[in-house]
Scaffold this motif. Structure first.
Motif, short mmCIF file in Angstrom:
data_model
loop_
_atom_site.label_atom_id
_atom_site.label_comp_id
_atom_site.label_asym_id
_atom_site.label_seq_id
_atom_site.Cartn_x
_atom_site.Cartn_y
_atom_site.Cartn_z
N GLN A 127 0.82 -1.17 -0.03
CA GLN A 127 0.11 -0.20 0.14
C GLN A 127 0.96 1.26 0.07
O GLN A 127 0.57 2.23 -0.67
CB GLN A 127 -0.80 -0.14 1.26
N ASN A 128 1.98 1.10 0.70
CA ASN A 128 3.01 2.21 0.77
C ASN A 128 3.43 2.79 -0.66
O ASN A 128 3.77 3.62 -1.14
CB ASN A 128 3.89 2.24 1.57
N PHE A 129 3.86 1.52 -1.33
CA PHE A 129 4.13 1.71 -2.79
C PHE A 129 3.21 2.27 -3.58
O PHE A 129 3.54 3.36 -4.53
CB PHE A 129 4.46 0.42 -3.32
N ASN A 130 1.91 1.85 -3.52
CA ASN A 130 0.95 2.40 -4.13
C ASN A 130 0.69 3.84 -3.89
O ASN A 130 0.33 4.84 -4.87
CB ASN A 130 -0.54 1.68 -4.14
N ASP A 131 0.92 4.31 -2.74
CA ASP A 131 0.63 5.69 -2.33
C ASP A 131 1.72 6.57 -2.74
O ASP A 131 1.39 7.65 -3.41
CB ASP A 131 0.64 5.87 -0.62
N LEU A 132 2.83 6.00 -2.90
CA LEU A 132 4.10 6.84 -3.43
C LEU A 132 3.76 7.01 -4.87
O LEU A 132 4.18 8.19 -5.35
CB LEU A 132 5.23 6.07 -3.06
N ALA A 133 3.42 5.95 -5.42
CA ALA A 133 3.30 5.99 -7.10
C ALA A 133 2.15 7.10 -7.30
O ALA A 133 2.13 7.89 -8.33
CB ALA A 133 2.70 4.62 -7.56
N TYR A 134 1.05 7.22 -6.54
CA TYR A 134 0.07 8.07 -6.61
C TYR A 134 0.55 9.65 -6.38
O TYR A 134 0.29 10.41 -7.23
CB TYR A 134 -1.12 7.81 -5.67
N LYS A 135 1.16 9.55 -5.37
CA LYS A 135 1.78 11.01 -5.00
C LYS A 135 2.86 11.52 -5.91
O LYS A 135 2.69 12.75 -6.45
CB LYS A 135 2.57 10.94 -3.58
N ASP A 136 3.51 10.52 -6.80
CA ASP A 136 4.77 10.94 -7.81
C ASP A 136 3.93 11.20 -9.25
O ASP A 136 4.76 11.51 -9.94
CB ASP A 136 5.59 9.99 -7.78
N GLN A 137 2.58 10.73 -9.33
CA GLN A 137 1.89 10.65 -10.61
C GLN A 137 2.10 12.31 -11.55
O GLN A 137 2.15 12.28 -12.84
CB GLN A 137 0.69 10.32 -10.77
N ASN A 138 2.18 13.16 -10.80
CA ASN A 138 2.36 14.49 -11.54
C ASN A 138 3.54 15.09 -11.54
O ASN A 138 4.10 16.19 -12.04
CB ASN A 138 1.39 15.55 -10.52
N ILE A 139 4.79 14.27 -11.27
CA ILE A 139 6.45 14.62 -11.39
C ILE A 139 6.55 14.25 -12.67
O ILE A 139 6.12 13.25 -13.64
CB ILE A 139 6.93 13.75 -10.37
N GLY A 140 7.33 14.95 -13.51
CA GLY A 140 7.41 14.80 -14.84
C GLY A 140 8.16 13.43 -14.96
O GLY A 140 8.65 12.86 -14.38
N PHE A 141 7.74 12.87 -16.36
CA PHE A 141 8.16 11.74 -16.65
C PHE A 141 9.67 11.42 -16.37
O PHE A 141 10.12 10.02 -16.08
CB PHE A 141 7.65 11.28 -18.07
N ASN A 142 10.57 12.33 -16.94
CA ASN A 142 11.95 11.91 -17.08
C ASN A 142 12.26 11.90 -15.57
O ASN A 142 13.37 11.66 -15.56
CB ASN A 142 12.58 13.38 -17.56
N ARG A 143 11.49 12.39 -14.58
CA ARG A 143 12.04 12.32 -13.24
C ARG A 143 11.48 11.17 -12.35
O ARG A 143 11.61 10.78 -11.20
CB ARG A 143 11.66 13.42 -12.44
N ARG A 144 10.90 10.20 -13.23
CA ARG A 144 10.17 8.89 -12.76
C ARG A 144 10.56 7.82 -13.44
O ARG A 144 11.18 7.85 -14.49
CB ARG A 144 8.58 9.18 -13.03
N TYR A 145 10.58 6.42 -12.77
CA TYR A 145 11.17 5.27 -13.40
C TYR A 145 10.28 4.04 -13.24
O TYR A 145 9.89 3.99 -12.01
CB TYR A 145 12.77 5.09 -12.85
N GLY A 146 10.13 3.44 -14.10
CA GLY A 146 9.18 2.27 -14.08
C GLY A 146 9.96 1.46 -12.86
O GLY A 146 11.13 1.01 -13.09
#
Length: 251
Positions: free
Chosen positions: A204-223
């Motif tokens: 659930q923590n993983f899902n919460d962080l992914a939700y929180k980061d969803q508006n961060i630019g794609f170049n700053r997120r990693y699959g």
């Protein structure tokens, strides 16, 4: 659930996603933190205060009400047939995973080798199964809830499990962003159940962080993929040295 409660719940989710705490809201409204907590708990927030809280979150009341409406329409799960459709078409699966990770039309087009008409056609297929809404200027609105999940042991889950076994673990886990921990021990039934709860909380923590980061630019997120598993298990090589067959049943 009344609409006013839905509005408060949605507002709390927005604030959490943006990292805005009760103390921040209290300072913005020149109120005490305890008063803010009480109003959120009781669902008793005036329209003027609601407007100010929305302003703090970088939105207006119209945006908030739209979110409430979308949440009431959000998809919790695809059918087995819909999942089979995705698995049978790698391109469709790729676009589905991309939009679920909040990639825009422009980002998908820039990253992957699609022509625009083909990408639009794929997005329209996802719209047909209510996964997204394709808006003017190719704006994508996902229509899944935060609790959306694939069918348990369904086509999508089996698809990813096959790739996890064949590709994900074909790695030394010694590069930046990688971590593997393998622990072995003997646990009681109670301790095993405790670990189950902790693992579910970590997921659930993983899902919460992914939700929180969803508006961060794609170049700053990693699959990123998190695999967690626990089960009563012993190396087969050890079993061959047992005097008697291990008939112990986990209860």
């Amino acid at each position: 659930m009344s609409q006013s409660i839905q509005i408060i719940i949605t507002l709390k989710q927005v604030l959490k996603a943006k990292g805005i705490k009760y103390i921040d809201v209290a300072k913005h409204l020149c109120m005490s933190e305890s008063s803010i907590k009480r109003q959120f708990t009781q669902g008793d927030i005036s329209l003027s205060r609601l407007e100010k809280i929305c302003d703090l979150a970088g939105m207006d009341i119209v945006d908030l009400l739209e979110l409430v409406q979308l949440k009431s329409m959000q998809l919790e799960q695809l059918s087995i047939q819909q999942e089979r459709k995705l698995v049978s078409d790698t391109k469709l699966m790729l676009v589905a995973v991309s939009v679920l990770n909040n990639l825009t039309f422009e980002e998908i087009y820039a990253i992957y080798n699609f022509e625009q008409p083909e990408l639009i056609k794929l997005l329209l297929q996802l719209e047909k199964i209510s996964l997204i809404q394709l808006r003017p200027d190719n704006k994508i609105k996902t229509l899944v809830s935060r609790t959306f999940k694939w069918q348990s042991n369904g086509p999508i889950q089996r698809y990813f499990e096959n790739h996890i076994q064949d590709d994900f673990f074909n790695c030394q886990f010694n590069h930046a962003g990688e971590l593997r921990i393998v622990i072995n021990g003997m646990l009681s039934t109670g301790s095993n159940q405790t670990m189950h709860k902790k693992i579910k909380q970590l997921a659930q923590n993983f899902n919460d962080l992914a939700y929180k980061d969803q508006n961060i630019g794609f170049n700053r997120r990693y699959g990123s993929t998190l695999v967690i598993a626990i089960r009563p298990w012993e190396l087969p090589e050890f079993n061959m040295y047992r005097r008697n067959k291990n008939n112990k049943v986990f209860r």
